[in-house]
Design a protein around this motif. Structure first.
Motif, PDB file in Angstrom:
ATOM      1  N   ARG A 135     -80.401 -29.719  52.789  1.00 35.64           N
ATOM      2  CA  ARG A 135     -79.820 -29.149  54.011  1.00 35.64           C
ATOM      3  C   ARG A 135     -78.495 -28.481  53.636  1.00 35.64           C
ATOM      4  O   ARG A 135     -78.080 -28.510  52.486  1.00 35.64           O
ATOM      5  N   SER A 136     -77.822 -27.895  54.599  1.00 33.90           N
ATOM      6  CA  SER A 136     -76.553 -27.224  54.308  1.00 33.90           C
ATOM      7  C   SER A 136     -75.408 -27.852  55.081  1.00 33.90           C
ATOM      8  O   SER A 136     -75.607 -28.445  56.138  1.00 33.90           O
ATOM      9  N   VAL A 137     -74.211 -27.720  54.517  1.00 36.19           N
ATOM     10  CA  VAL A 137     -72.983 -28.039  55.236  1.00 36.19           C
ATOM     11  C   VAL A 137     -72.356 -26.705  55.605  1.00 36.19           C
ATOM     12  O   VAL A 137     -72.187 -25.831  54.757  1.00 36.19           O
ATOM     13  N   ILE A 138     -72.047 -26.552  56.875  1.00 35.07           N
ATOM     14  CA  ILE A 138     -71.426 -25.326  57.386  1.00 35.07           C
ATOM     15  C   ILE A 138     -70.004 -25.630  57.834  1.00 35.07           C
ATOM     16  O   ILE A 138     -69.757 -26.632  58.511  1.00 35.07           O
ATOM     17  N   ILE A 139     -69.092 -24.750  57.454  1.00 31.98           N
ATOM     18  CA  ILE A 139     -67.735 -24.775  57.996  1.00 31.98           C
ATOM     19  C   ILE A 139     -67.640 -23.588  58.946  1.00 31.98           C
ATOM     20  O   ILE A 139     -67.995 -22.459  58.585  1.00 31.98           O
ATOM     21  N   HIS A 140     -67.208 -23.875  60.157  1.00 32.65           N
ATOM     22  CA  HIS A 140     -67.097 -22.844  61.188  1.00 32.65           C
ATOM     23  C   HIS A 140     -65.664 -22.336  61.273  1.00 32.65           C
ATOM     24  O   HIS A 140     -64.723 -23.028  60.903  1.00 32.65           O
ATOM     25  N   GLY A 141     -65.498 -21.141  61.824  1.00 31.87           N
ATOM     26  CA  GLY A 141     -64.184 -20.512  61.926  1.00 31.87           C
ATOM     27  C   GLY A 141     -63.300 -21.066  63.016  1.00 31.87           C
ATOM     28  O   GLY A 141     -62.130 -20.721  63.100  1.00 31.87           O
ATOM     29  N   GLY A 142     -63.822 -21.913  63.862  1.00 31.16           N
ATOM     30  CA  GLY A 142     -63.040 -22.481  64.955  1.00 31.16           C
ATOM     31  C   GLY A 142     -63.231 -23.975  65.050  1.00 31.16           C
ATOM     32  O   GLY A 142     -63.980 -24.586  64.285  1.00 31.16           O
ATOM     33  N   ARG A 143     -62.574 -24.532  66.023  1.00 34.52           N
ATOM     34  CA  ARG A 143     -62.689 -25.969  66.237  1.00 34.52           C
ATOM     35  C   ARG A 143     -63.927 -26.269  67.093  1.00 34.52           C
ATOM     36  O   ARG A 143     -64.382 -25.421  67.846  1.00 34.52           O
ATOM     37  N   ASP A 144     -64.441 -27.445  66.967  1.00 38.26           N
ATOM     38  CA  ASP A 144     -65.541 -27.928  67.787  1.00 38.26           C
ATOM     39  C   ASP A 144     -64.921 -28.488  69.060  1.00 38.26           C
ATOM     40  O   ASP A 144     -64.002 -29.294  69.002  1.00 38.26           O
ATOM     41  N   ASP A 145     -65.424 -28.055  70.235  1.00 38.37           N
ATOM     42  CA  ASP A 145     -64.862 -28.586  71.487  1.00 38.37           C
ATOM     43  C   ASP A 145     -65.516 -29.903  71.907  1.00 38.37           C
ATOM     44  O   ASP A 145     -65.139 -30.501  72.898  1.00 38.37           O
TER      45      ASP A 145
END
Length: 166
Positions: A135-145
């Protein structure tokens, strides 16, 4: 007499990880890189350790109609280990029990960046090494609400790494 045994600290210090994900940034964030280590624990679950460099702290982001500099970055395990292109083929959050966000097995604590660097360690009893390999680990550009369904309104996928056996 102290009965404290630093189980997690010892694991990070003395053991090799069972799986790793080498993180690379997307085309807009080529300086983003790092490693996420996954350690199988004797009591079940996984100890996760992330060390990430090149997070875009200087970029302004819009959250609820306000422009802010964000030092929080959402991080999730996604269903598919495909970090090609703009990481559009990683699927949704890993969610084998079909529960609402933020209770997905792939939901992880946010990275908190300081001058583009983040270090994080946490224990997760919702996953095992065997089920996250590939599987993959994703880093997103914003915070998780931690509210918006199905994925926390975390923004663009800016970093990706496939989870592989170490």
């Amino acid at each position: 007499m102290n009965c404290y045994t630093p189980l997690f600290a010892d694991k990070l210090k003395e053991d090799s990880p069972d799986a790793i994900a080498w993180i690379k940034g997307n085309a807009d964030h080529p300086e983003l890189n790092g490693i996420i280590r996954f350690f199988s624990m004797s009591m079940g679950g996984v100890l996760v350790n992330a060390e990430i460099f090149g997070l875009p702290d200087e970029e302004e982001q819009t959250i609820e109609n306000d422009s802010v500099v964000s030092n929080f970055y959402a991080m999730h395990i996604h269903e598919v280990g495909d970090c090609t292109g703009a990481f559009e083929n990683t699927g949704m959050h890993y969610n084998p029990k079909a529960v609402a966000h933020p209770e997905h097995a792939g939901d992880m604590p946010p990275l908190i960046s300081n001058d583009g660097y983040a270090w994080l360690a946490f224990y997760d009893d919702r996953i095992s090494i065997a089920e996250i390999l590939g599987r993959s680990v994703i880093i997103h550009g914003g915070r998780d609400d931690f509210t918006t369904q199905p994925s926390g309104d975390a923004g663009t996928k800016i970093g990706c790494g496939v989870i592989e056996a170490a």
